[in-house]
Design a protein around this motif. Structure first.
Motif, PDB file in Angstrom:
ATOM      1  N   SER A 310       0.809  -1.221   0.000  1.00  0.00           N
ATOM      2  CA  SER A 310       0.000   0.000   0.000  1.00  0.00           C
ATOM      3  C   SER A 310       0.842   1.270   0.000  1.00  0.00           C
ATOM      4  O   SER A 310       0.302   2.373  -0.038  1.00  0.00           O
ATOM      5  CB  SER A 310      -0.929   0.023   1.229  1.00  0.00           C
ATOM      6  OG  SER A 310      -0.170  -0.004   2.431  1.00  0.00           O
ATOM      7  N   ASP A 311       2.164   1.113   0.005  1.00  0.00           N
ATOM      8  CA  ASP A 311       3.067   2.258   0.013  1.00  0.00           C
ATOM      9  C   ASP A 311       3.495   2.574  -1.417  1.00  0.00           C
ATOM     10  O   ASP A 311       4.021   1.709  -2.114  1.00  0.00           O
ATOM     11  CB  ASP A 311       4.291   1.926   0.872  1.00  0.00           C
ATOM     12  CG  ASP A 311       5.176   3.133   1.145  1.00  0.00           C
ATOM     13  OD1 ASP A 311       5.356   3.961   0.232  1.00  0.00           O
ATOM     14  OD2 ASP A 311       5.702   3.240   2.269  1.00  0.00           O
ATOM     15  N   PRO A 312       3.299   3.812  -1.895  1.00  0.00           N
ATOM     16  CA  PRO A 312       3.683   4.132  -3.273  1.00  0.00           C
ATOM     17  C   PRO A 312       5.169   3.939  -3.542  1.00  0.00           C
ATOM     18  O   PRO A 312       5.552   3.576  -4.655  1.00  0.00           O
ATOM     19  CB  PRO A 312       3.269   5.597  -3.432  1.00  0.00           C
ATOM     20  CG  PRO A 312       3.127   6.129  -2.045  1.00  0.00           C
ATOM     21  CD  PRO A 312       2.682   4.972  -1.217  1.00  0.00           C
ATOM     22  N   TRP A 315       6.177   0.497  -5.016  1.00  0.00           N
ATOM     23  CA  TRP A 315       6.007   0.290  -6.454  1.00  0.00           C
ATOM     24  C   TRP A 315       6.978   1.150  -7.260  1.00  0.00           C
ATOM     25  O   TRP A 315       7.427   0.733  -8.337  1.00  0.00           O
ATOM     26  CB  TRP A 315       4.558   0.581  -6.840  1.00  0.00           C
ATOM     27  CG  TRP A 315       3.613  -0.358  -6.146  1.00  0.00           C
ATOM     28  CD1 TRP A 315       2.871  -0.095  -5.035  1.00  0.00           C
ATOM     29  CD2 TRP A 315       3.338  -1.719  -6.489  1.00  0.00           C
ATOM     30  NE1 TRP A 315       2.140  -1.199  -4.665  1.00  0.00           N
ATOM     31  CE2 TRP A 315       2.406  -2.210  -5.543  1.00  0.00           C
ATOM     32  CE3 TRP A 315       3.777  -2.562  -7.499  1.00  0.00           C
ATOM     33  CZ2 TRP A 315       1.913  -3.515  -5.592  1.00  0.00           C
ATOM     34  CZ3 TRP A 315       3.289  -3.859  -7.553  1.00  0.00           C
ATOM     35  CH2 TRP A 315       2.362  -4.326  -6.611  1.00  0.00           C
ATOM     36  N   PHE A 513      -5.111  -0.922  -8.904  1.00  0.00           N
ATOM     37  CA  PHE A 513      -4.453  -0.071  -7.917  1.00  0.00           C
ATOM     38  C   PHE A 513      -5.458   0.921  -7.341  1.00  0.00           C
ATOM     39  O   PHE A 513      -6.324   1.439  -8.059  1.00  0.00           O
ATOM     40  CB  PHE A 513      -3.301   0.715  -8.555  1.00  0.00           C
ATOM     41  CG  PHE A 513      -2.055  -0.080  -8.793  1.00  0.00           C
ATOM     42  CD1 PHE A 513      -1.136  -0.274  -7.766  1.00  0.00           C
ATOM     43  CD2 PHE A 513      -1.785  -0.606 -10.040  1.00  0.00           C
ATOM     44  CE1 PHE A 513       0.027  -1.000  -7.993  1.00  0.00           C
ATOM     45  CE2 PHE A 513      -0.624  -1.330 -10.276  1.00  0.00           C
ATOM     46  CZ  PHE A 513       0.288  -1.530  -9.247  1.00  0.00           C
ATOM     47  N   LEU A 517      -3.186   5.648  -4.473  1.00  0.00           N
ATOM     48  CA  LEU A 517      -1.865   5.061  -4.629  1.00  0.00           C
ATOM     49  C   LEU A 517      -1.309   5.361  -6.020  1.00  0.00           C
ATOM     50  O   LEU A 517      -0.133   5.733  -6.167  1.00  0.00           O
ATOM     51  CB  LEU A 517      -1.947   3.546  -4.407  1.00  0.00           C
ATOM     52  CG  LEU A 517      -0.649   2.742  -4.491  1.00  0.00           C
ATOM     53  CD1 LEU A 517       0.357   3.206  -3.450  1.00  0.00           C
ATOM     54  CD2 LEU A 517      -0.936   1.252  -4.327  1.00  0.00           C
ATOM     55  N   LEU A 518      -2.135   5.235  -7.036  1.00  0.00           N
ATOM     56  CA  LEU A 518      -1.701   5.536  -8.402  1.00  0.00           C
ATOM     57  C   LEU A 518      -1.236   6.979  -8.526  1.00  0.00           C
ATOM     58  O   LEU A 518      -0.227   7.275  -9.170  1.00  0.00           O
ATOM     59  CB  LEU A 518      -2.845   5.291  -9.394  1.00  0.00           C
ATOM     60  CG  LEU A 518      -3.065   3.878  -9.909  1.00  0.00           C
ATOM     61  CD1 LEU A 518      -4.251   3.857 -10.874  1.00  0.00           C
ATOM     62  CD2 LEU A 518      -1.825   3.337 -10.602  1.00  0.00           C
ATOM     63  N   ALA A 520      -0.079   8.948  -6.149  1.00  0.00           N
ATOM     64  CA  ALA A 520       1.191   9.130  -5.431  1.00  0.00           C
ATOM     65  C   ALA A 520       2.351   8.530  -6.210  1.00  0.00           C
ATOM     66  O   ALA A 520       3.466   9.076  -6.216  1.00  0.00           O
ATOM     67  CB  ALA A 520       1.088   8.498  -4.042  1.00  0.00           C
ATOM     68  N   MET A 521       2.127   7.400  -6.892  1.00  0.00           N
ATOM     69  CA  MET A 521       3.170   6.812  -7.727  1.00  0.00           C
ATOM     70  C   MET A 521       3.512   7.726  -8.899  1.00  0.00           C
ATOM     71  O   MET A 521       4.686   7.916  -9.244  1.00  0.00           O
ATOM     72  CB  MET A 521       2.703   5.438  -8.240  1.00  0.00           C
ATOM     73  CG  MET A 521       2.594   4.363  -7.163  1.00  0.00           C
ATOM     74  SD  MET A 521       1.515   2.966  -7.620  1.00  0.00           S
ATOM     75  CE  MET A 521       2.334   2.351  -9.087  1.00  0.00           C
TER      76      MET A 521
END
Length: 569
Positions: A310-312, A315, A513, A517-518, A520-521
Motif C-alpha cells: 500500500s506504500d507508493p 512500487w 491499484f 496510490l496511483l 502518489a506513484m
C-alpha cells in the motif's frame, strides 16, 4: 535481535552463494516429509488439472502428470501452448534434492538466416505479417523434452498418460469465454484459414463460449503418439505434414524433416541463488532466469519488504529495479556462449545497480557493464504475451514447474494433426545482431522462468511461474515479493496488481491499484498505463504449516487443487 541475526545470516549467504549454475543436493525437510501422500496440481484449465490429478491418483510421478497436463492443454488452451511448441521444465527430485532443468525450447531450422524477417530494403517485416508466415515456426521441442524427462523420472508407462485427452478430443469440451475471446480476437492468427476452419460450428460461424468443440484429428495423433512414443512427432507422417505446411504460401519456411530428426532437448543445471531465507532455482540462458534472480537480488537492497503493497514507494522502487533488470536482460541474454551470468549476479555489480534506485523514477536506464560482459548488444525482439504454466507436486514430494508455449495466440495460426504450430522464430530479434539474433540451430531467448523454491538446506518449499511474454519476469517477481516479503497467502500474492516496467514503458493493471496510490506513484515518476495481451496466468504454491498454500491466477481459467494419493503411506 532475531530479525537482525537472520538478516545478517541472509546477507552472508547471499554473498557466498555460488553464481554459476549448480545442482542442489540436500535431504528432504520435515515440512515436505509431512506432506507425503499429498499431491498438488495447478494448471490453466480445469480439464488439464484433472488429467494430471488422475495420473497422480494412479501412482504416477510429477513428470507423468506433466505429460498428461501438456497434452490436455494443447486441446483446451490451444491459444497458449501445445505439442507443436516448446517449454522449460524445472524438476525437483525428492530423494536427492537435485534440481534439473529440461530445455525443450524450439530451434531454428538449419536453413534459417539472420535476415529472414527483413524486407528487401533491410527494414523489419511487420510482426502481423511475420507471425503467420511459414518462417515463424521453429522445430518443436516439448514432446522430446517430456520423453527425456519421463525416461529419467516417470513411473507409469508412456502409453498410460493420454487416456483423458483422447476421450476429451473425441467427445468434445466446452469452449470457455476466454478461448472465445481469442477466436474472435483481432490478432493476425484469428483470421488465418486454419484457425477459422477449426473453430467453425455447425452453422458455419466461429464457435462461441458454451458450445462443444471436438478435435478427432488430434485424438488420432495422440493415439499414435501414445503407441509409438515421442518419435511420432519427429519421424514419419507428422513432421512430413508440418514441413509441407510451413513451406506453403508467401514467406515460406526452410524447415526440413532432417531438422525434426536431429532435434534434441538439453538437460541443463539449474541456476540457483538466494533470496531472503530461500533459494530460487530457475533455468539458465536462453531462459531469462538470470534476470529474475538479478531483479530479486536488487529488491533485497531496498526496503520494499518493510513498506508493503500500500506504500507508493514500494512500487516506485520496484519499477526502477525492473527497468534495470530488463535493460541488462535485453542486452546480454540469449542462446550464446558469452552470457555474463556470474557478472549479472555478482554482489558488487548488483549493489551498484540497486544504488540507482531512488525515491523518484527518472529516465529509463541503459544496460550496465557486469563483470565478464562483452559489449551490450542491440535488441529488436517482439515477444508477445502468450504461453501457459503449470505446477505438479506428487505424493513422494517430487515437483515440476513448467512453462510452455506456442509463442503468440494460436502460434503461427497453422494447424497440423489437430494442433497448432508455434511461431517461435519471431521470438528472435528481427535485427540480425546481438545475443538474440537468428542463427541455424539456435534457440530464441525466452522470458519463461519456471521456478522452484527451496529452503537453505535444499528442501522443497514451493514453486511458481507464469505466462505473459516479456512481462513474465514482472508477474513472477511481484508474486514472490508478496508471498515471501509480505507473508501473503499465495492466492493473494498472485492477485496483487501487475506492474511491468521495461524501458520507457510502465504497463500494469491501473484499475486494480487504489486511485490514491496511483496518484502518489505518478508524482514520483511511475505513471501506470493499462497493459495489453493475455495478462498473467501465475500458478504458485508454497509449503506452510504442513500444507500446500497454492493459488491459480483468476485472470485466467486456472485451478489449484491438492489431493491424497494412494501408495504413498
Amino acid at each position: 535481535m532475531r530479525r537482525l541475526a537472520l538478516l545478517a545470516l541472509v546477507g552472508a549467504m547471499a554473498a557466498c552463494t555460488p553464481i554459476t549454475p549448480v545442482v542442489r543436493q540436500a535431504p528432504v525437510a520435515e515440512a515436505a516429509a509431512s506432506l507425503r501422500g499429498q499431491a498438488f496440481v495447478a494448471a490453466a484449465h480445469p480439464l488439464a488439472a484433472e488429467a494430471g490429478l488422475n495420473v497422480l491418483r494412479e501412482g504416477g510421478t510429477a513428470v507423468d502428470a506433466a505429460i498428461a497436463i501438456q497434452a490436455m492443454l494443447t486441446l483446451v488452451e490451444p491459444q497458449s501452448s501445445g505439442l507443436g511448441g516448446g517449454a522449460f521444465m524445472v524438476h525437483y527430485a525428492a530423494a536427492t534434492g537435485a534440481v534439473t532443468v529440461y530445455d525443450g525450447r524450439e530451434t531454428a531450422p538449419a536453413g534459417a538466416t539472420p535476415d529472414m524477417f527483413l524486407r528487401a530494403d533491410g527494414t523489419p517485416l511487420p510482426f502481423p505479417v511475420a507471425v503467420v508466415s511459414g518462417r515463424a515456426s521453429g522445430v518443436p521441442g516439448v514432446v522430446r523434452m517430456l520423453d527425456l524427462a519421463h525416461s529419467e523420472h516417470g513411473s507409469l508407462r508412456w502409453n498410460q498418460l493420454f487416456g483423458d485427452v483422447i476421450r476429451t478430443a473425441e467427445q468434445g469440451f466446452t469452449v470457455t469465454p476466454r478461448l472465445e475471446s481469442f477466436v474472435h480476437g483481432t490478432s493476425a492468427q484469428a483470421s488465418a484459414s486454419d484457425v477459422v476452419g477449426y473453430f467453425r460450428n455447425a452453422r458455419g460461424e466461429k464457435i462461441r463460449a458454451g458450445e462443444v468443440l471436438r478435435n478427432p484429428a488430434y485424438a488420432g495423433f495422440v493415439r499414435r503418439l501414445a503407441a509409438e512414443g515421442a518419435e511420432a512427432m519427429y519421424v514419419g507422417e507428422t513432421p512430413r505434414r508440418i514441413v509441407a505446411r510451413v513451406r506453403a504460401g508467401v514467406l515460406p519456411g526452410s524447415m526440413t524433416e532432417t531438422d525434426f530428426a536431429e532435434y534434441r532437448p538439453v538437460v541443463r543445471e539449474a541456476l540457483c541463488h538466494s533470496y531472503r531465507v530461500y533459494v530460487l532455482c530457475v533455468p539458465p540462458p536462453p531462459s531469462s532466469g538470470v534476470g529474475l534472480l538479478q531483479l530479486m537480488a536488487m529488491v533485497e537492497h531496498t526496503d520494499i519488504d518493510a513498506r508493503g503493497p500500500s506504500d507508493p514507494l514500494t512500487w516506485v522502487k520496484y519499477a526502477q529495479a525492473s527497468r534495470l533488470m530488463y535493460a541488462d536482460r535485453d542486452a546480454y541474454v540469449g542462446d550464446v556462449p558469452n552470457v555474463p551470468v556470474r557478472g549479472l549476479l555478482d554482489p558488487v555489480y548488483v549493489a551498484s545497480r540497486a544504488a540507482l534506485i531512488a525515491d523518484h523514477a527518472g529516465s529509463p536506464p541503459a544496460a550496465g557493464s557486469p563483470p565478464g560482459a562483452v559489449q551490450a548488444g542491440l535488441d529488436a525482439t517482439h515477444e508477445v504475451a502468450g504461453t501457459s504454466h503449470f505446477i505438479v507436486i506428487d505424493g513422494e514430494g517430487n515437483a515440476v514447474s513448467m512453462t510452455t508455449t506456442v509463442e503468440s495466440y494460436f502460434g503461427s495460426g497453422r494447424m497440423v494433426d489437430g494442433f497448432f504450430l508455434n511461431n517461435q522464430m519471431t521470438d528472435f530479434s528481427f535485427v540480425p545482431e546481438g545475443p538474440n539474433a537468428i542463427a541455424p540451430g539456435k534457440r530464441p531467448r525466452s522470458s519463461m522462468v519456471p521456478t522452484v523454491i527451496l529452503a537453505r538446506d535444499g528442501s522443497l518449499v514451493g514453486a511458481i511461474g507464469s505466462p505473459g511474454g516479456n512481462a513474465i519476469l514482472g508477474y513472477v517477481s511481484k508474486a514472490l515479493i508478496g508471498v515471501i516479503d509480505w507473508d501473503m497467502p499465495m492466492a493473494e500474492a498472485i492477485g496483487l496488481p501487475n506492474l511491468v516496467a521495461r524501458g520507457g514503458s510502465i504497463n500494469g493493471e491501473a484499475s486494480r491499484f487504489d486511485p490514491t496510490l496511483l496518484s502518489a506513484m505518478a508524482e514520483r515518476g511511475v505513471v501506470v498505463r493499462a497493459g495489453s495481451g493475455e495478462d498473467s496466468g501465475i500458478h504458485g504454491v508454497i509449503i506452510r504449516n504442513g500444507r500446500f498454500d497454492g493459488g491459480a491466477d483468476q485472470r485466467r481459467d486456472g485451478v489449484a487443487r491438492s489431493i491424497t494419493v494412494k501408495g504413498n503411506e
